[in-house]
Design a protein around this motif. Structure first.
Motif, PDB file in Angstrom:
ATOM      1  N   TRP A 160      -4.714  13.762   5.455  1.00  0.00           N
ATOM      2  CA  TRP A 160      -4.287  12.947   4.988  1.00  0.00           C
ATOM      3  C   TRP A 160      -4.148  13.023   3.304  1.00  0.00           C
ATOM      4  O   TRP A 160      -4.635  13.265   2.251  1.00  0.00           O
ATOM      5  CB  TRP A 160      -4.778  11.182   4.900  1.00  0.00           C
ATOM      6  N   TYR A 179       0.371  12.517   7.336  1.00  0.00           N
ATOM      7  CA  TYR A 179      -0.720  12.985   7.961  1.00  0.00           C
ATOM      8  C   TYR A 179      -0.133  14.676   8.088  1.00  0.00           C
ATOM      9  O   TYR A 179       1.330  14.453   8.680  1.00  0.00           O
ATOM     10  CB  TYR A 179      -1.202  12.262   9.149  1.00  0.00           C
ATOM     11  N   TYR A 192      -1.255  14.071  -5.761  1.00  0.00           N
ATOM     12  CA  TYR A 192      -1.903  13.286  -4.903  1.00  0.00           C
ATOM     13  C   TYR A 192      -3.686  13.721  -4.424  1.00  0.00           C
ATOM     14  O   TYR A 192      -4.189  14.216  -4.650  1.00  0.00           O
ATOM     15  CB  TYR A 192      -1.357  13.976  -3.469  1.00  0.00           C
ATOM     16  N   GLU A 212       0.924  -1.324  -0.018  1.00  0.00           N
ATOM     17  CA  GLU A 212      -0.347   0.375  -0.154  1.00  0.00           C
ATOM     18  C   GLU A 212       0.898   1.186   0.093  1.00  0.00           C
ATOM     19  O   GLU A 212       1.436   1.705   0.785  1.00  0.00           O
ATOM     20  CB  GLU A 212      -1.065   0.356   0.967  1.00  0.00           C
ATOM     21  N   LYS A 225      -1.950  11.390  -0.484  1.00  0.00           N
ATOM     22  CA  LYS A 225      -1.226   9.900  -1.112  1.00  0.00           C
ATOM     23  C   LYS A 225      -1.011   9.940  -1.572  1.00  0.00           C
ATOM     24  O   LYS A 225      -2.009  10.849  -2.739  1.00  0.00           O
ATOM     25  CB  LYS A 225      -2.035   8.294  -0.023  1.00  0.00           C
ATOM     26  N   GLN A 233       1.840   4.448   0.743  1.00  0.00           N
ATOM     27  CA  GLN A 233       2.247   5.404   2.562  1.00  0.00           C
ATOM     28  C   GLN A 233       1.404   6.825   2.788  1.00  0.00           C
ATOM     29  O   GLN A 233       0.997   7.902   1.537  1.00  0.00           O
ATOM     30  CB  GLN A 233       3.949   5.914   2.111  1.00  0.00           C
ATOM     31  N   THR A 234       0.925   6.913   3.731  1.00  0.00           N
ATOM     32  CA  THR A 234      -0.163   7.806   3.801  1.00  0.00           C
ATOM     33  C   THR A 234       0.047   8.958   4.890  1.00  0.00           C
ATOM     34  O   THR A 234       0.556   8.426   5.731  1.00  0.00           O
ATOM     35  CB  THR A 234      -1.987   7.959   4.127  1.00  0.00           C
ATOM     36  N   ASP A 280      -7.519  13.866   1.870  1.00  0.00           N
ATOM     37  CA  ASP A 280      -8.745  13.329   2.673  1.00  0.00           C
ATOM     38  C   ASP A 280      -8.437  14.585   3.904  1.00  0.00           C
ATOM     39  O   ASP A 280      -7.431  14.647   4.200  1.00  0.00           O
ATOM     40  CB  ASP A 280      -8.889  12.453   3.283  1.00  0.00           C
TER      41      ASP A 280
END
Length: 130
Positions: free
Chosen positions: A20, A7, A61, A2, A22, A4-5, A64
């Motif tokens: 957030w 923050y 990107y 997955e 990604k 990397q998210t 959220d």
């Protein structure tokens, strides 16, 4: 594996934006809705996307954002602050651009409190001579 998210938290007036980010296609959601649906004014939409435009990462990107408190302008400013903090951590060159535009600085201007014996923060009650 997955992606990397990342923050960060952004603040403006009484608004707090948890952000957030990604790698993706440039989709921006605010409180589960599309950003344009949440931010009804054009000025707020521009403010929120400013840091992505300056760093030329608008299409790179997915963002959220969960924002609480404040009004539309404060929330847009908080979102911009959160996005900017993430982008600054990614690349030193982006950090310079963001810092030059003042997007990494927390805007400390907040509403001044009302004082006792007065009608507001600065306004006094009307004075009667007689």
């Amino acid at each position: 594996m997955e992606a990397q998210t990342l923050y960060a938290t952004g603040k403006r007036k009484t608004a707090i934006a948890r952000t957030w980010m990604k790698p993706g296609s440039g989709k921006i959601t605010v409180n589960g809705k599309d950003a344009d649906a949440h931010f009804t004014t054009n000025a707020a939409r521009i403010i929120m996307r400013e840091s992505l435009k300056i760093t030329e990462t608008l299409e790179s990107y997915d963002v959220d954002i969960r924002v609480i408190g404040g009004g539309i302008t404060g929330q847009a400013g908080a979102a911009r602050h959160g996005i900017s903090k993430i982008l600054a951590g990614l690349d030193p060159e982006m950090r310079q651009k963001l810092k030059a535009n003042g997007f990494l600085t927390r805007d400390a201007r907040v509403k001044e409190r009302k004082k006792y014996g007065q009608r507001g923060a600065r306004a006094r009650y009307q004075f009667s001579k007689r």
